[in-house]
Design a protein around this motif. Sequence first.
Motif, PDB file in Angstrom:
ATOM      1  N   ALA A  72     -76.153 -66.133  68.010  1.00 59.27           N
ATOM      2  CA  ALA A  72     -74.844 -66.261  67.370  1.00 59.27           C
ATOM      3  C   ALA A  72     -74.626 -67.627  66.722  1.00 59.27           C
ATOM      4  CB  ALA A  72     -73.740 -65.976  68.387  1.00 59.27           C
ATOM      5  N   VAL A  73     -75.216 -68.685  67.269  1.00 61.29           N
ATOM      6  CA  VAL A  73     -75.032 -70.019  66.678  1.00 61.29           C
ATOM      7  C   VAL A  73     -75.890 -70.214  65.436  1.00 61.29           C
ATOM      8  CG1 VAL A  73     -74.359 -71.064  68.857  1.00 61.29           C
ATOM      9  CG2 VAL A  73     -76.760 -71.073  68.215  1.00 61.29           C
ATOM     10  N   PHE A  99     -69.044 -71.354  59.000  1.00 64.05           N
ATOM     11  CA  PHE A  99     -68.051 -70.685  59.847  1.00 64.05           C
ATOM     12  C   PHE A  99     -68.085 -69.170  59.643  1.00 64.05           C
ATOM     13  CE2 PHE A  99     -63.782 -68.904  60.476  1.00 64.05           C
ATOM     14  CZ  PHE A  99     -63.546 -69.281  61.793  1.00 64.05           C
ATOM     15  N   ARG A 102     -71.215 -67.715  61.273  1.00 64.13           N
ATOM     16  CA  ARG A 102     -71.161 -67.720  62.734  1.00 64.13           C
ATOM     17  C   ARG A 102     -70.140 -66.729  63.275  1.00 64.13           C
ATOM     18  NH1 ARG A 102     -71.792 -73.844  65.146  1.00 64.13           N
ATOM     19  NH2 ARG A 102     -74.052 -73.803  65.231  1.00 64.13           N
ATOM     20  N   LEU A 103     -69.022 -66.583  62.592  1.00 62.66           N
ATOM     21  CA  LEU A 103     -68.017 -65.627  63.036  1.00 62.66           C
ATOM     22  C   LEU A 103     -68.572 -64.206  62.976  1.00 62.66           C
ATOM     23  CD1 LEU A 103     -65.136 -65.066  63.995  1.00 62.66           C
ATOM     24  CD2 LEU A 103     -64.437 -64.965  61.589  1.00 62.66           C
ATOM     25  N   GLY A 106     -71.177 -63.791  65.635  1.00 61.08           N
ATOM     26  CA  GLY A 106     -70.579 -63.713  66.962  1.00 61.08           C
ATOM     27  C   GLY A 106     -70.031 -62.331  67.281  1.00 61.08           C
ATOM     28  N   GLN A 141     -67.078 -69.000  69.568  1.00 61.01           N
ATOM     29  CA  GLN A 141     -67.989 -70.118  69.335  1.00 61.01           C
ATOM     30  C   GLN A 141     -68.053 -70.536  67.875  1.00 61.01           C
ATOM     31  OE1 GLN A 141     -71.160 -69.734  67.603  1.00 61.01           O
ATOM     32  NE2 GLN A 141     -70.522 -67.654  67.061  1.00 61.01           N
ATOM     33  N   ALA A 142     -67.593 -69.692  66.961  1.00 62.08           N
ATOM     34  CA  ALA A 142     -67.605 -70.047  65.535  1.00 62.08           C
ATOM     35  C   ALA A 142     -66.780 -71.305  65.269  1.00 62.08           C
ATOM     36  CB  ALA A 142     -67.082 -68.876  64.705  1.00 62.08           C
ATOM     37  N   THR A 145     -67.964 -75.034  64.579  1.00 58.54           N
ATOM     38  CA  THR A 145     -68.296 -75.556  63.254  1.00 58.54           C
ATOM     39  C   THR A 145     -67.484 -76.811  62.959  1.00 58.54           C
ATOM     40  OG1 THR A 145     -68.732 -73.296  62.510  1.00 58.54           O
ATOM     41  CG2 THR A 145     -68.466 -74.973  60.807  1.00 58.54           C
TER      42      THR A 145
END
Length: 433
Positions: A72-73, A99, A102-103, A106, A141-142, A145
């Motif tokens: 996810a990262v 962002f 990553r979103l 995720g 976790q997004a 960023t």
Amino acid sequence: MEQLTSFVKNKWMDGSSISVILRNSGWLLFDKFFRLSLGVLMGAWMARYLGPAEFGELAYVLAYIAFFQSVAVLGLDGILVREIAQKKKRANEFLGTAFALRLGAGILCWLAAVGGMVWQNGIHDRSVLLTALAGGSLVFQAADTVDLWFQSQSQSRRTVLAKSIAYLASNGIKVALILNDAPLAAFAAVMAVDGLAAAVGLTLAYRRAPCEGLWIRTANTARLLLSESWPLILSGLSIIVYMRIDQIMIKEMLGTKQLGIYTAVLPIATVWQFIPVILNLSLAPFVARKKEESELAYWRALKNIFRAYTLMAWLVCIATVLFSGALIDILYGAQYEQGAEILSIYVFTNIFINLGVAQGLWILNDKRATVGLFNTIVGAIVSIAGNFIFIPKFGLMGAALTSVIAMATSACLANIISARRIFFLQIKSLILR
């Protein structure tokens, strides 16, 4: 202290550079030390409250989610910090694109994690609920960023306060849950709450010191980032394999109670690993400048970093071995006493983790991500094979020994093939030369 600072200035960098690095590292180190030390104490309390069996069940779910977290990262941390530091005027483009990537990653990883647990254990198994609750952190976790923006500008102090307050709040919830005899699922939900609170804190911090322009996302920037990050994604996944596969295999071979004992004591061994990681974030811009200055200056800086990181690891290992029994007894109690022997072995992973983290600076600046990928794949293979051999024979001790061997292989021995100059640098640093 003045002599040490003078030595570092003369050996590594000018006074202004070291001041920026030490200030930024200081904030990051404070944040991580605060969070991890509180995490060790809170984890010990949770382990006592839940008992080895339920604590092991939660640990199994978190180890499972970690595989999805590594994807996810998207391996963008170091790349994004480097690109923004070099191209500050395009920061809004890099941040917005990262962002969005990553979103999306995720959300997909959360759905995949829940679906995988349903497929493995059936929809009515408690592990599915625990995964759905704790896995919410994959989406939040997004927001990290934002943290990368502050890292690129050596302004990490702006995020420390917000994230520390959020962490205190989530741990306050855990205390309330323990005092009110909450069920296991409630503790899984707090994992997601922690991610949400951190995301809110980072958003508030960013509003005080944003980059120029609104965030935007572009397909070209996405392709640029992903074209370099894909080996790092695979490398991160391989790292999780040899860092967490032992926990998955212990659960399958020995049961959740043994896994609970094993995972309960690991934070004591790993709590110090944040130091070289945080130092890397602050040293990365300095090492990049040394690379541009000359190869001699670049390799001199790397040599000193390797040596310093190894010294830190040796000190941690010696102290932990001497006090392992007392630490387990005080923090966890008699039901976890088996963990003292495990801790005395597992702590030596610190030496090779520090060497691997130091090598990360070389990989980033020489753009040799494939070396990291090769090394971690080799380490993952050694970890899987070693656990298959040693866990049935030696139980938890075998898992701890395998972790040390796998880490040594990935961080050091594999460099005989992939990065021989780094290998010899590591060997010298092991004896502090």
